[in-house]
Write an enzyme that holds these catalytic residues in place. Structure first.
Site, PDB file in Angstrom:
ATOM      1  N   SER A 100      -1.026 -59.102 -75.538  1.00 23.07           N
ATOM      2  CA  SER A 100       0.056 -58.398 -74.859  1.00 23.07           C
ATOM      3  C   SER A 100       0.315 -58.985 -73.473  1.00 23.07           C
ATOM      4  CB  SER A 100      -0.261 -56.908 -74.801  1.00 23.07           C
ATOM      5  OG  SER A 100       0.803 -56.193 -74.243  1.00 23.07           O
ATOM      6  N   ASP A 244       7.409 -57.390 -72.178  1.00 24.06           N
ATOM      7  CA  ASP A 244       6.044 -57.836 -71.945  1.00 24.06           C
ATOM      8  C   ASP A 244       5.733 -59.000 -72.890  1.00 24.06           C
ATOM      9  OD1 ASP A 244       5.795 -56.401 -74.311  1.00 24.06           O
ATOM     10  OD2 ASP A 244       3.937 -55.395 -73.735  1.00 24.06           O
ATOM     11  N   ASP A 246       4.096 -59.634 -75.680  1.00 24.55           N
ATOM     12  CA  ASP A 246       4.319 -59.580 -77.128  1.00 24.55           C
ATOM     13  C   ASP A 246       5.595 -58.819 -77.471  1.00 24.55           C
ATOM     14  OD1 ASP A 246       3.117 -57.190 -76.270  1.00 24.55           O
ATOM     15  OD2 ASP A 246       2.120 -56.828 -78.184  1.00 24.55           O
ATOM     16  N   ASP A 248       6.711 -55.843 -77.270  1.00 24.26           N
ATOM     17  CA  ASP A 248       6.813 -54.511 -77.879  1.00 24.26           C
ATOM     18  C   ASP A 248       7.206 -53.457 -76.840  1.00 24.26           C
ATOM     19  OD1 ASP A 248       4.375 -54.513 -76.562  1.00 24.26           O
ATOM     20  OD2 ASP A 248       3.271 -53.520 -78.160  1.00 24.26           O
TER      21      ASP A 248
END
Length: 455
Positions: A100, A244, A246, A248
């Site tokens: 992440s 961010d 990743d 999500d």
């Protein structure tokens, strides 16, 4: 050999640690074998982000799974919500290799069952850890006689089409939007999702680079949205969106470059989702989102449900209550129509649709969803989390004008303010969030609580 202890990298919701110091490809292979044993899967889907270590770890996990006779669909480079899409659409358990917003030397695995149902500490992750620890001591499980296969599949176009089917952007007024992908997976997904829509896209840091050369891909840290805040007014854009690492989570700034609170986004999307569902439905919000959120949900005919912080709690409550939408203060947004999983991209499309469906600027649109003064999350390093929480309880419990609850940490509520203090799971920190009807009251309440926390 010493007992293998994976407690440092197997967290409440995922696996996360430094590569190769804390985990590596041989361990990823064991996680792959453990994952298919615990889920009982015959086939799985695997994806990864742009970190240098991600392709190797992802392929090792796939090898561990195929050695147990399981077929693997590899979707390659993807955002976390694109992996959830694949898990939902293909009805397969999935594994996403990402850390992440963590720095470059980290990597991790977010795992889910078929239909993007979460795998957390209470839903399989502790069993996966126990198997991997046992095999680290005794050796990997024997491969089966006929191993599974690995097949590549591109899901990006299908993912984009699914999202666009949930929010109609075809008839909005043209908008200019600056997107900061932070060298993360938004740079991969945004061009395909936005293609053909009435949007002028100004891309920032779309080059996939897991070393994060421009800034950390964590838009919740104010330092990481400074470039976006500057660029939006320079471009005369209608808004800015930051993702961010990743992709999500999404964070929004208005036409002036001012941040829009995730609680305001939660309220705005909740109102739209309730309208889409005929003015009824349950909306989940964690206990540190603004008072605005349950108010707006009720005003729009819905039922607000308050939960603990953390995606496994929210997803479990979404499934239990049949909720249509859920939001967190951390800019995670969950949708019934997306297998109860979180997708920042779908939240971003809702914001674009809301803005483009009327003539005013974003600042005016979100003002109705931003009714209180909030402190934001304030972290304090403490020697003894329990003792500091007990001190707060002792200070406020005798008071007639407040109520206390312990759904998650300690929440103290009065008629015109509230605050919550909760311990971090991973660090010696207490996290304070305070809110009040006006800035002066919020500052007073915040400072009183901090004085006790930091005494």
């Amino acid at each position: 050999m010493a007992v293998a202890d994976l407690s440092q990298i197997v967290k409440a919701y995922d696996v996360r640690g430094v590569v190769p110091d804390q985990w590596d490809e041989p361990l990823a292979e064991l996680f792959g074998a453990a994952f298919v044993q615990v889920t009982g899967a015959r086939a799985i889907v695997v994806g990864h982000d742009m970190r240098p270590s991600s392709p190797g770890l992802s392929r090792a996990f796939a090898r561990g799974a195929t050695a147990q006779g399981v077929d693997v669909t590899e979707i390659g480079l993807c955002s976390t919500d694109q992996l959830y899409y694949a898990s939902g659409a293909l009805d397969l358990p999935g594994a996403m290799f990402t850390a992440s917003h963590n720095p470059a030397q980290y990597n991790g695995i977010k795992m889910c069952r078929a239909g993007a149902a979460p795998v957390g500490q209470d839903t399989g992750l502790s069993e996966i850890r126990e198997l991997a620890e046992r095999w680290l001591e005794s050796g990997a499980p024997e491969p089966v006689a006929s191993p599974g296969t690995i097949t590549a599949r591109d899901t990006l176009d299908d993912y984009a089409a699914h999202l666009r089917s949930l929010v109609d952007l075809t008839s909005i007024r043209p908008l200019k939007v600056v997107v900061d992908a932070g060298n993360g997976m938004g740079g991969h997904t945004v061009p395909t999702v936005f293609a053909g829509l009435p949007l002028t896209l100004v891309p920032m840091y779309f080059e996939l680079d897991g070393t994060f050369p421009n800034h950390e891909a964590n838009p919740l840290d104010p330092a990481n949205i400074v470039d976006l805040q500057k660029r939006v007014p320079e471009e005369g854009a209608d808004l800015g969106i930051a993702f961010d690492g990743d992709a999500d989570r999404c964070f929004v700034v208005d036409q002036n470059g001012d941040p829009v609170s995730p609680s305001a986004i939660t309220a705005l999307v909740a109102a739209r989702e309730l309208a889409r569902h005929g003015g009824q439905g349950t909306v989940i919000h964690n206990l540190i989102t603004s008072w605005t959120v349950p108010e707006v949900v009720k005003e729009n005919g819905g039922t607000p449900v308050r939960t603990r912080v953390g995606h496994s709690f929210i997803k479990a409550e979404m499934a239990r209550s049949g909720a249509i939408f859920g939001g967190e203060h951390s800019a995670h947004y969950y949708f019934k129509d997306f297998w109860n999983a979180d997708t920042g991209m779908l939240a971003a499309l809702h914001v674009l649709a809301a803005l483009g469906g009327q003539d005013g600027p974003l600042s005016a649109l979100v003002a109705q969803y931003d009714r209180y003064a909030g402190s934001g999350e304030i972290n304090s390093t403490v020697d003894d989390q329990a003792a500091r929480l007990a001190a707060i309880r002792a200070a406020y419990e005798p008071r007639e004008d407040v109520t206390l609850d312990e759904l998650d940490g300690l929440t103290v509520s009065a008629a015109d303010w509230w605050f919550n203090v909760r311990p971090s799971n991973t660090e010696p920190l207490l996290r304070l969030n305070a809110e009040a009807r006006d800035e002066a009251t919020m500052a007073r309440v915040r400072d009183e609580a901090l004085a006790i926390i930091r005494a």
